[in-house]
Design a protein around this motif. Structure first.
Motif, PDB file in Angstrom:
ATOM      1  N   ALA A 170      42.811  39.464  35.043  1.00 47.34           N
ATOM      2  CA  ALA A 170      43.956  40.168  35.626  1.00 47.34           C
ATOM      3  C   ALA A 170      44.106  39.826  37.106  1.00 47.34           C
ATOM      4  O   ALA A 170      43.123  39.695  37.832  1.00 47.34           O
ATOM      5  N   GLN A 171      45.354  39.659  37.523  1.00 51.59           N
ATOM      6  CA  GLN A 171      45.649  39.347  38.919  1.00 51.59           C
ATOM      7  C   GLN A 171      46.410  40.513  39.542  1.00 51.59           C
ATOM      8  O   GLN A 171      46.833  41.441  38.857  1.00 51.59           O
ATOM      9  N   GLY A 172      46.603  40.446  40.848  1.00 51.81           N
ATOM     10  CA  GLY A 172      47.392  41.472  41.512  1.00 51.81           C
ATOM     11  C   GLY A 172      46.672  42.063  42.705  1.00 51.81           C
ATOM     12  O   GLY A 172      45.493  41.759  42.957  1.00 51.81           O
ATOM     13  N   PRO A 173      47.355  42.922  43.439  1.00 50.59           N
ATOM     14  CA  PRO A 173      46.781  43.472  44.687  1.00 50.59           C
ATOM     15  C   PRO A 173      45.571  44.369  44.482  1.00 50.59           C
ATOM     16  O   PRO A 173      44.787  44.560  45.419  1.00 50.59           O
ATOM     17  N   THR A 174      45.408  44.933  43.283  1.00 52.52           N
ATOM     18  CA  THR A 174      44.260  45.811  43.053  1.00 52.52           C
ATOM     19  C   THR A 174      43.173  45.130  42.231  1.00 52.52           C
ATOM     20  O   THR A 174      42.282  45.790  41.701  1.00 52.52           O
ATOM     21  N   ALA A 175      43.230  43.799  42.103  1.00 49.58           N
ATOM     22  CA  ALA A 175      42.171  43.043  41.430  1.00 49.58           C
ATOM     23  C   ALA A 175      40.940  42.975  42.334  1.00 49.58           C
ATOM     24  O   ALA A 175      41.038  43.163  43.549  1.00 49.58           O
ATOM     25  N   PRO A 176      39.764  42.702  41.758  1.00 45.07           N
ATOM     26  CA  PRO A 176      38.552  42.624  42.588  1.00 45.07           C
ATOM     27  C   PRO A 176      38.669  41.550  43.663  1.00 45.07           C
ATOM     28  O   PRO A 176      39.243  40.477  43.425  1.00 45.07           O
ATOM     29  N   PRO A 177      38.130  41.790  44.851  1.00 47.15           N
ATOM     30  CA  PRO A 177      38.130  40.768  45.912  1.00 47.15           C
ATOM     31  C   PRO A 177      37.363  39.525  45.454  1.00 47.15           C
ATOM     32  O   PRO A 177      36.394  39.634  44.691  1.00 47.15           O
ATOM     33  N   PRO A 178      37.768  38.347  45.896  1.00 44.96           N
ATOM     34  CA  PRO A 178      37.071  37.119  45.483  1.00 44.96           C
ATOM     35  C   PRO A 178      35.565  37.165  45.746  1.00 44.96           C
ATOM     36  O   PRO A 178      34.782  36.627  44.962  1.00 44.96           O
ATOM     37  N   ALA A 179      35.139  37.807  46.816  1.00 45.48           N
ATOM     38  CA  ALA A 179      33.712  37.874  47.141  1.00 45.48           C
ATOM     39  C   ALA A 179      32.921  38.632  46.092  1.00 45.48           C
ATOM     40  O   ALA A 179      31.694  38.517  46.028  1.00 45.48           O
ATOM     41  N   TRP A 180      33.581  39.422  45.262  1.00 41.59           N
ATOM     42  CA  TRP A 180      32.904  40.211  44.231  1.00 41.59           C
ATOM     43  C   TRP A 180      32.860  39.504  42.876  1.00 41.59           C
ATOM     44  O   TRP A 180      32.236  40.023  41.946  1.00 41.59           O
ATOM     45  N   HIS A 181      33.536  38.380  42.740  1.00 44.64           N
ATOM     46  CA  HIS A 181      33.693  37.773  41.417  1.00 44.64           C
ATOM     47  C   HIS A 181      32.365  37.474  40.733  1.00 44.64           C
ATOM     48  O   HIS A 181      32.168  37.809  39.558  1.00 44.64           O
ATOM     49  N   ASP A 182      31.458  36.818  41.452  1.00 42.05           N
ATOM     50  CA  ASP A 182      30.170  36.488  40.820  1.00 42.05           C
ATOM     51  C   ASP A 182      29.438  37.744  40.376  1.00 42.05           C
ATOM     52  O   ASP A 182      28.857  37.795  39.287  1.00 42.05           O
ATOM     53  N   TRP A 183      29.467  38.761  41.190  1.00 40.89           N
ATOM     54  CA  TRP A 183      28.752  40.004  40.898  1.00 40.89           C
ATOM     55  C   TRP A 183      29.383  40.749  39.726  1.00 40.89           C
ATOM     56  O   TRP A 183      28.692  41.209  38.815  1.00 40.89           O
ATOM     57  N   LEU A 184      30.717  40.869  39.731  1.00 46.69           N
ATOM     58  CA  LEU A 184      31.388  41.680  38.716  1.00 46.69           C
ATOM     59  C   LEU A 184      31.677  40.922  37.418  1.00 46.69           C
ATOM     60  O   LEU A 184      31.667  41.521  36.342  1.00 46.69           O
ATOM     61  N   PHE A 185      31.953  39.621  37.505  1.00 46.96           N
ATOM     62  CA  PHE A 185      32.405  38.889  36.318  1.00 46.96           C
ATOM     63  C   PHE A 185      31.255  38.361  35.465  1.00 46.96           C
ATOM     64  O   PHE A 185      31.421  38.119  34.268  1.00 46.96           O
ATOM     65  N   THR A 186      30.088  38.146  36.083  1.00 49.28           N
ATOM     66  CA  THR A 186      28.963  37.552  35.349  1.00 49.28           C
ATOM     67  C   THR A 186      28.492  38.476  34.227  1.00 49.28           C
ATOM     68  O   THR A 186      28.267  39.674  34.447  1.00 49.28           O
ATOM     69  N   ARG A 187      28.336  37.907  33.045  1.00 57.98           N
ATOM     70  CA  ARG A 187      27.775  38.654  31.915  1.00 57.98           C
ATOM     71  C   ARG A 187      26.295  38.260  31.812  1.00 57.98           C
ATOM     72  O   ARG A 187      25.946  37.201  31.312  1.00 57.98           O
ATOM     73  N   HIS A 188      25.453  39.124  32.313  1.00 60.97           N
ATOM     74  CA  HIS A 188      24.028  38.835  32.394  1.00 60.97           C
ATOM     75  C   HIS A 188      23.390  38.907  31.011  1.00 60.97           C
ATOM     76  O   HIS A 188      23.713  39.797  30.204  1.00 60.97           O
ATOM     77  N   PRO A 189      22.459  37.999  30.724  1.00 59.96           N
ATOM     78  CA  PRO A 189      21.761  38.077  29.431  1.00 59.96           C
ATOM     79  C   PRO A 189      20.914  39.350  29.356  1.00 59.96           C
ATOM     80  O   PRO A 189      20.407  39.838  30.379  1.00 59.96           O
ATOM     81  N   LEU A 190      20.782  39.881  28.171  1.00 56.28           N
ATOM     82  CA  LEU A 190      19.975  41.085  27.990  1.00 56.28           C
ATOM     83  C   LEU A 190      18.504  40.730  28.132  1.00 56.28           C
ATOM     84  O   LEU A 190      18.023  39.784  27.517  1.00 56.28           O
ATOM     85  N   PRO A 191      17.757  41.486  28.937  1.00 55.72           N
ATOM     86  CA  PRO A 191      16.320  41.214  29.069  1.00 55.72           C
ATOM     87  C   PRO A 191      15.575  41.778  27.869  1.00 55.72           C
ATOM     88  O   PRO A 191      16.152  42.475  27.026  1.00 55.72           O
ATOM     89  N   ALA A 192      14.301  41.468  27.800  1.00 52.35           N
ATOM     90  CA  ALA A 192      13.451  42.039  26.749  1.00 52.35           C
ATOM     91  C   ALA A 192      12.556  43.111  27.363  1.00 52.35           C
ATOM     92  O   ALA A 192      12.116  42.986  28.510  1.00 52.35           O
ATOM     93  N   LEU A 193      12.326  44.177  26.609  1.00 51.49           N
ATOM     94  CA  LEU A 193      11.374  45.198  27.021  1.00 51.49           C
ATOM     95  C   LEU A 193      10.034  44.926  26.367  1.00 51.49           C
ATOM     96  O   LEU A 193       9.969  44.503  25.209  1.00 51.49           O
ATOM     97  N   GLU A 194       8.961  45.178  27.105  1.00 52.24           N
ATOM     98  CA  GLU A 194       7.611  44.923  26.598  1.00 52.24           C
ATOM     99  C   GLU A 194       7.336  45.705  25.316  1.00 52.24           C
ATOM    100  O   GLU A 194       6.764  45.172  24.367  1.00 52.24           O
ATOM    101  N   SER A 195       7.748  46.978  25.283  1.00 54.38           N
ATOM    102  CA  SER A 195       7.408  47.836  24.141  1.00 54.38           C
ATOM    103  C   SER A 195       8.620  48.559  23.565  1.00 54.38           C
ATOM    104  O   SER A 195       8.468  49.538  22.845  1.00 54.38           O
TER     105      SER A 195
END
Length: 572
Positions: A170-195
């Motif tokens: 989505a674009q427009g004046p209320t879209a996330p600032p470019p500096a936030w793109h890496d932080w907000l857009f990245t879909r991080h892989p799910l980690p594993a829990l030990e137990s």
């Protein structure tokens, strides 16, 4: 230590009390989740949450919270269990918060800036077996979990991605600032829990499981926020539904809130102010909440303009930053009718500009994690600048001598103590700390805030400093907050933090770490600042040392971390 209703005695501040408000408020005797459910029934088509391009109605928020509550119940969460919640402001935080409450459990809010070593305490101390977080912090939680003994580890981790709640395209004046793109857009892989097991947010909500029966009421534990002291690890503050309910309802009334309010929520909800005075208060009155995950002055200006924001709770540095924007004149702030906050004093010059340009009186307040945010606030129609305000609805606050515990006279300095329904039940697993935090005064339990203050003739409270932060220079007691407030008047100073430094002659002396305004960098020297201070304050208060810095360390809630600077000074 459950609160017993005792009428607030007649006090000087009642002469300036808003005539439209009672001195005492009896909040609903229901759970906090009921507030969300009632707002959904009252306003089925109304936007509850706004996050960039996406809006959610109140019934949509309820439906998602109940599905997540059903999942938590299926995972084994039962009444009174503590569930860790670790994320920045986003719709998922609000949904998860109410889901935990709907599952009859207890929310343990955690600052997402915490690292693995710190996170271990937030797993083991509340005995949390389930955590809900965003992808950017999931690996850190898994790392902390792996370093714990098997019997103390998490059993379940639910992970959401910020992009689950908005459209990155989505674009427009209320879209996330470019500096936030890496932080907000990245879909991080799910980690594993030990137990344990890890589940994606979307999978957790994709269920038709039965929602557990509601089993909690006003006296049941609702939230366990942690607060740092002068020593030791952070302590959990036990807040029942009752204490948060009181301040949520009272905050709405105090700030002239209505169901038509549009609230900018940028102060973090992992902090007690954002959680209670903004989120819970807004949900109770059925307001529309415009969410910001972090502070960005340009985005804030655009959101206020686009959504016609009426109410903005903040910290003063946010207002200072927004008004310093080169684009400030392009933003429409005319919809704002209530602006205020706490955590630091609003510089007088900035407050005056707000009033002259927008007819807005900045309303400062005061409260602690232990008091569910406000224990004091300025009357909206009669605020005093750089003032805590008067004791809040249902609150009895006094100033006592820290040693004798006798009430001091008007104008004299002492420790602020508080009694009222907003006061917590005590520290989790810390009976000794709980006992030390309360005194009996006039037959009632009062919480010792550890903050020093004074009152004026009208009953307004003014803070002088933390009890443990006082600087003793040749026997003269110097209160850093007072020196900082004076230094703010210098035209070159943007921010200042006063700490103590060792001195062979005085024992301790005053040091100021100063951030200069960009327009004055290279034009003012440390000695010139010292000379100005000598001209503007008592000699024993004058910083003997001034150190320029590019920025001051700040907490997740935006407060200056003076202890970090003090500890660095001690090491150096």
């Amino acid at each position: 230590m459950p609160f017993t209703q005792v009428p607030v005695p007649d006090r000087p501040q009642h002469r300036v009390w808003p005539r439209r408000l009672p001195h005492w408020m009896t909040p609903p005797q229901t759970s906090l989740f009921d507030n969300l459910a009632i707002s959904a029934r009252r306003w089925p088509g109304k936007p509850a949450l706004v996050f960039f391009d996406r809006t959610l109605t109140y019934p949509q928020v309820v439906a998602m919270a109940e599905r997540l509550a059903a999942r938590l119940h299926a995972m084994g969460v039962r009444k009174g269990d503590r569930v860790m919640l670790d994320m920045q402001n986003c719709p998922q935080l609000i949904i998860a918060h109410f889901a935990i409450l709907r599952a009859n459990a207890v929310v343990v809010p955690v600052n997402p800036m915490n690292r693995a070593e710190e996170l271990k305490h937030y797993i083991t101390d509340p005995d949390a077996k389930v955590a809900i977080c965003t992808g950017d912090v999931a690996a850190e939680i898994a790392k902390a979990d792996a370093q714990l003994p098997a019997e103390q580890r998490l059993a379940q981790l639910i992970v959401t991605q910020y992009a689950d709640a908005f459209d990155p395209a989505a674009q427009g004046p209320t879209a996330p600032p470019p500096a936030w793109h890496d932080w907000l857009f990245t879909r991080h892989p799910l980690p594993a829990l030990e137990s344990g097991q890890v589940m994606a947010w979307t999978e957790a909500l994709d269920n038709s499981l039965p929602v557990p029966p509601s089993e909690v009421g006003p006296e049941d534990l609702a939230v366990l926020p942690y607060t740092s002291g002068t020593t030791g690890l952070p302590k959990g503050c036990m807040h029942p539904h009752r204490s948060l309910m009181h301040n949520a309802v009272a905050s709405m009334a105090w700030g002239n809130g209505t169901s038509e309010s549009v609230v900018l929520l940028v102060v973090p909800m992992f902090h007690i102010t954002g959680m209670v005075s903004v989120m819970h208060s807004s949900v109770y009155m059925g307001a529309t909440i415009v969410l910001m995950p972090r502070w960005d002055r340009e985005l804030a200006g655009r959101l206020i303009s686009r959504w016609k924001v009426t109410t903005w709770t903040n910290i003063p540095t946010m207002v200072i930053d927004l008004m310093a924007s080169p684009n400030f004149e392009q933003y429409d702030l005319s919809s704002l009718v209530h602006i205020g906050g706490g955590g630091a004093a609003m510089p007088q010059a900035v407050a005056q500009r707000l009033f002259e340009q927008f007819n807005l009186r900045y309303v400062e307040g005061y409260g602690l994690t232990e008091t569910a945010a406000p224990s004091h606030s300025n009357p909206t129609d009669a605020p005093k600048q750089q003032c805590l305000g008067v004791p809040f609805m249902s609150c009895d606050a006094r100033i006592v001598d820290p040693e004798t515990l006798k009430e001091v006279a008007t104008g004299e300095q002492g420790e602020i103590i508080v009694n009222g329904p907003m006061v917590f039940n005590g520290y989790w697993k810390r009976p000794e700390a709980t006992q030390a935090a309360f005194i009996e005064f006039e037959g009632k339990p009062f919480f010792r805030t550890g903050d020093l203050g004074r009152t004026d003739e009208e009953g307004y409270f003014f803070i002088t400093d933390r009890l443990k932060r006082m600087i003793n220079a040749s026997g003269f007691k110097v209160w850093p907050a007072e020196v900082e407030a004076l230094m703010f008047r210098h035209p070159a100073i943007a921010e200042a933090c006063v700490i103590s430094a060792k001195d062979a002659y005085r024992g301790e002396t005053v040091k100021a770490v100063v951030v200069l305004r960009a327009s004055h960098k290279g034009q003012v020297t440390e000695q010139q600042i010292i000379d100005w201070c000598r001209d503007n304050m008592a000699v024993y208060k004058v910083p003997r040392i001034v150190q320029f810095a590019d920025a001051l360390p700040k907490s997740g809630s935006g407060k200056v971390m003076w202890r970090t600077l003090q500890e660095a000074e001690a090491r150096g």
